[in-house]
Design an enzyme around this catalytic site. Structure first.
Site, PDB file in Angstrom:
ATOM      1  N   TRP A 151       0.795  -1.222   0.000  1.00  0.00           N
ATOM      2  CA  TRP A 151       0.000   0.000   0.000  1.00  0.00           C
ATOM      3  C   TRP A 151       0.833   1.281   0.000  1.00  0.00           C
ATOM      4  O   TRP A 151       0.268   2.362  -0.105  1.00  0.00           O
ATOM      5  CB  TRP A 151      -0.920   0.010   1.239  1.00  0.00           C
ATOM      6  CG  TRP A 151      -0.186  -0.396   2.491  1.00  0.00           C
ATOM      7  CD1 TRP A 151      -0.157  -1.639   3.048  1.00  0.00           C
ATOM      8  CD2 TRP A 151       0.651   0.428   3.308  1.00  0.00           C
ATOM      9  NE1 TRP A 151       0.656  -1.657   4.158  1.00  0.00           N
ATOM     10  CE2 TRP A 151       1.165  -0.389   4.343  1.00  0.00           C
ATOM     11  CE3 TRP A 151       1.047   1.774   3.267  1.00  0.00           C
ATOM     12  CZ2 TRP A 151       2.035   0.086   5.328  1.00  0.00           C
ATOM     13  CZ3 TRP A 151       1.915   2.243   4.241  1.00  0.00           C
ATOM     14  CH2 TRP A 151       2.389   1.402   5.256  1.00  0.00           C
ATOM     15  N   LYS A 175      -2.583  -9.417  -6.764  1.00  0.00           N
ATOM     16  CA  LYS A 175      -3.412  -8.960  -5.653  1.00  0.00           C
ATOM     17  C   LYS A 175      -2.782  -7.689  -5.122  1.00  0.00           C
ATOM     18  O   LYS A 175      -1.637  -7.698  -4.673  1.00  0.00           O
ATOM     19  CB  LYS A 175      -3.484 -10.001  -4.532  1.00  0.00           C
ATOM     20  CG  LYS A 175      -4.508  -9.607  -3.470  1.00  0.00           C
ATOM     21  CD  LYS A 175      -4.329 -10.341  -2.156  1.00  0.00           C
ATOM     22  CE  LYS A 175      -3.245  -9.774  -1.304  1.00  0.00           C
ATOM     23  NZ  LYS A 175      -3.414  -8.347  -0.898  1.00  0.00           N
ATOM     24  N   GLU A 178      -5.370  -3.950  -0.242  1.00  0.00           N
ATOM     25  CA  GLU A 178      -6.786  -3.667   0.046  1.00  0.00           C
ATOM     26  C   GLU A 178      -6.959  -2.313   0.720  1.00  0.00           C
ATOM     27  O   GLU A 178      -8.011  -1.688   0.597  1.00  0.00           O
ATOM     28  CB  GLU A 178      -7.384  -4.785   0.924  1.00  0.00           C
ATOM     29  CG  GLU A 178      -7.657  -6.087   0.192  1.00  0.00           C
ATOM     30  CD  GLU A 178      -6.409  -6.900  -0.117  1.00  0.00           C
ATOM     31  OE1 GLU A 178      -5.350  -6.599   0.486  1.00  0.00           O
ATOM     32  OE2 GLU A 178      -6.474  -7.818  -0.960  1.00  0.00           O
ATOM     33  N   SER A 229       6.529  -6.851   3.952  1.00  0.00           N
ATOM     34  CA  SER A 229       7.385  -6.984   5.136  1.00  0.00           C
ATOM     35  C   SER A 229       8.202  -8.281   5.091  1.00  0.00           C
ATOM     36  O   SER A 229       7.828  -9.242   4.409  1.00  0.00           O
ATOM     37  CB  SER A 229       6.514  -6.960   6.398  1.00  0.00           C
ATOM     38  OG  SER A 229       5.636  -8.057   6.396  1.00  0.00           O
ATOM     39  N   LEU A 251      11.662  -6.810   0.156  1.00  0.00           N
ATOM     40  CA  LEU A 251      11.169  -6.776   1.532  1.00  0.00           C
ATOM     41  C   LEU A 251      11.650  -5.534   2.281  1.00  0.00           C
ATOM     42  O   LEU A 251      12.185  -4.614   1.682  1.00  0.00           O
ATOM     43  CB  LEU A 251      11.575  -8.074   2.225  1.00  0.00           C
ATOM     44  CG  LEU A 251      11.164  -9.337   1.442  1.00  0.00           C
ATOM     45  CD1 LEU A 251      11.606 -10.593   2.156  1.00  0.00           C
ATOM     46  CD2 LEU A 251       9.661  -9.372   1.166  1.00  0.00           C
ATOM     47  N   CYS A 284      10.290   1.647   1.859  1.00  0.00           N
ATOM     48  CA  CYS A 284      11.218   0.590   2.287  1.00  0.00           C
ATOM     49  C   CYS A 284      12.663   1.067   2.265  1.00  0.00           C
ATOM     50  O   CYS A 284      13.494   0.565   3.014  1.00  0.00           O
ATOM     51  CB  CYS A 284      11.034  -0.657   1.431  1.00  0.00           C
ATOM     52  SG  CYS A 284      11.217  -0.359  -0.314  1.00  0.00           S
ATOM     53  N   GLU A 461      14.247  -5.595  -9.308  1.00  0.00           N
ATOM     54  CA  GLU A 461      13.282  -5.106 -10.290  1.00  0.00           C
ATOM     55  C   GLU A 461      13.907  -3.893 -10.962  1.00  0.00           C
ATOM     56  O   GLU A 461      14.610  -3.128 -10.309  1.00  0.00           O
ATOM     57  CB  GLU A 461      11.973  -4.721  -9.598  1.00  0.00           C
ATOM     58  CG  GLU A 461      11.300  -5.929  -8.981  1.00  0.00           C
ATOM     59  CD  GLU A 461       9.962  -5.618  -8.330  1.00  0.00           C
ATOM     60  OE1 GLU A 461       9.779  -4.497  -7.832  1.00  0.00           O
ATOM     61  OE2 GLU A 461       9.111  -6.514  -8.305  1.00  0.00           O
TER      62      GLU A 461
END
Ligand code: NAD
Length: 479
Positions: A151, A175, A178, A229, A251, A284, A461
């Site tokens: 998020w 996914k 939310e 996390s 992470l 992060c 990435e």
């Protein structure tokens, strides 16, 4: 009700929402419910898996030029819609509007970078021992991928994974978060409108561990990518390992900042205060452990505290806001618990250290905070704060600070401020981190690999490494 994204699942090329269980989406600046997010049923997940499998058979055979064309269009549409997507992200995630819009604009570059790199997925010919034998090394898409994104940068984290998978010729079930879903739905609309065939990208929502375990255990899914996390990453990587599936893991970290006696203190203090408050510290790679050499400690602390205490906190949609609320209530509780531990461990709060009563008292605001004098084994110095708190501590020598900086299991980003070339070389060699910024923070550009070592992750990435996790190697040797 405030105007907001039309939330939906995206399965087999269709946006669907009706008739499903849903959850409220809340504006963290005001506590207002702004949307209803539909959860995927078991049938929805099965349909997403089946459509990704079906689409893979075709998509893997599309030319890189065709994939490239769609990704370029996605980049173009992202720029066109940046204001609207950014506004919705400020509403559900809280970051200032300028940061949210910049996130979308920066992501147009991620789409374009992958459009360019897709055309350079090369294999190789290996000279053979026998003149009649031809040995070919071919790189092929791994298959159907499942991705789980967080998020804090809802649009960025999702498009990085989608662009890499899709450009490599894979299909994807993603996914999103939310808590802040609008950016991911908006991203699906970009791909849809850019002409991506049905099933290549699917978006689902639900209870995170239920969706992730169902997708990871599906025999159709061949690769898992997660940003979040460390504990959740380890759980998902273990499950993927049990089923012999590839993973990319981005992470958490606990990024040390080393400020040496010879650094430009004024610049370091001002830039670090700004960088630390970005996205209310929910980043992060945010600087989280400040090691200041003793000769400049007092001067740095004074300037840094001055800059931090002037940060304007407020609703991200209000003009002039430099830092918004935390993304949800649990982050405010986490900040309070870090500060309570700091008090217990003899830390001194130099500024902040409290919840702010903004947004009619219903917003999740926390004051930008600086704490000095904490021991290295305090919670703030050992656990990632993921919020607007900066602990300052002194060091004497380079050897000492390297040992302390490397003492945690994390290895994501590190920052160094020095004007001495030899020091810069020594610390960039000695720091255990996937990314090191010396005298600046430019570590998250599309052309650069982004990733951590140790507990901070597996794989990168972006950069030319971006496809490593989405391709498998096949050898063909032919007489
Ligand atoms: P959390 O550990 O509960 O969740 C982190 C993220 O993982 C969320 O997006 C969540 O929806 C997702 N998640 C949780 N369990 C999952 C599961 N079993 N399967 C799939 N997804 C799952 O923590 P939180 O309170 O939401 O966030 C705080 C912590 O998360 C921070 O301490 C930080 O380390 C980490 N985080 C890291 C990043 C990053 O960019 N690396 C981003 C967001 C959060």
């Amino acid at each position: 009700m405030t105007a907001y994204e039309n939330l939906a699942l995206y399965i087999d090329g269709e946006f669907v929402a009706d008739g499903r269980k849903s959850q409220d989406v809340v504006n963290p600046a005001t506590g207002e419910v702004i949307g209803k997010l539909p959860h995927a049923s078991r049938e929805d997940l099965d349909r997403a898996i089946a459509s990704a499998e079906r689409a893979f058979a075709e998509w893997r055979r599309t030319s890189p030029l065709e994939r490239s064309r769609i990704l370029r269009k996605v980049g173009e549409l992202a720029r066109e819609r940046a204001q609207e997507i950014g506004r919705n992200m400020t509403l559900d995630q809280g970051k200032p509007l300028a940061e949210a819009v910049a996130e979308v604009q920066g992501c147009a570059e991620h789409a374009e970078w992958h459009a360019e790199e897709a055309r350079r997925i090369y294999g190789r010919l290996v000279p053979s021992r026998d003149p009649n034998v031809r040995q070919m090394v071919i790189r092929e898409p791994v298959g159907v991928c499942a991705a789980f994104t967080p998020w804090n940068f809802p649009f960025n984290q999702a498009i990085r994974k989608a662009a890499a998978a899709i450009a490599a010729g894979c299909t994807l079930i993603l996914k999103g978060p939310e808590d802040a879903p609008s950016g991911v739905v908006a991203m699906a609309r970009l791909f849809h409108d850019a002409g991506l065939p049905a099933g290549v990208l699917n978006i689902v929502w639900g209870v995170p561990h239920e969706v992730s375990s169902y997708l990871i255990e599906s025999p159709v899914v061949r690769k898992i990518s997660f940003t979040g996390s460390v504990p959740v990453g380890k759980e998902l990587a273990a499950l993927a390992g049990k089923h012999m599936k590839r993973v990319t893991m981005e992470l958490g970290g606990h990024s040390p900042v080393l400020v040496f006696n010879d650094a430009d203190i004024d610049t370091a203090a001002v830039h670090l205060a700004k960088f630390k408050s970005r996205n209310a510290g929910q980043v992060c790679i945010s600087p989280t452990r400040f090691y200041i050499q003793e000769g400049v400690y007092d001067a740095f602390a004074e300037r840094f505290v001055d800059a931090v205490s002037k940060i304007r906190v407020g609703d991200g949609l209000e003009k002039g806001t430099q830092m918004g609320p935390l993304a949800h209530e649990r982050r405010v509780d986490a900040m309070a618990s870090f500060v309570a531990d700091a008090h217990d461990r003899g830390g001194k709060v130099l500024t902040g250290g409290e919840r702010l009563q903004l947004g009619g008292g219903k917003g999740y605001f926390y004051a930008p905070t600086v704490i000095a004098g904490l021991p290295d084994d305090s919670r703030l110095m050992t656990e990632e704060p993921f919020g607007p708190i900066a602990p300052l501590t002194k060091f004497k020598t380079t050897e000492e600070v390297l040992k302390r900086a490397n003492s945690l299991p994390f290895g994501l980003a590190s920052y160094v401020f020095t004007t001495n070339l030899q020091t810069a070389h020594q610390v960039s060699t000695g720091l255990e981190a996937g990314m090191i910024g010396i005298n600046h923070f430019g570590v998250a550009l599309s052309e650069l690999p982004f990733g951590g070592i140790k507990d901070s992750g597996i794989g990168s990435e972006g950069g030319s490494e971006t496809f490593d996790g989405y391709l498998v190697t096949k050898l063909v040797t032919q007489v």
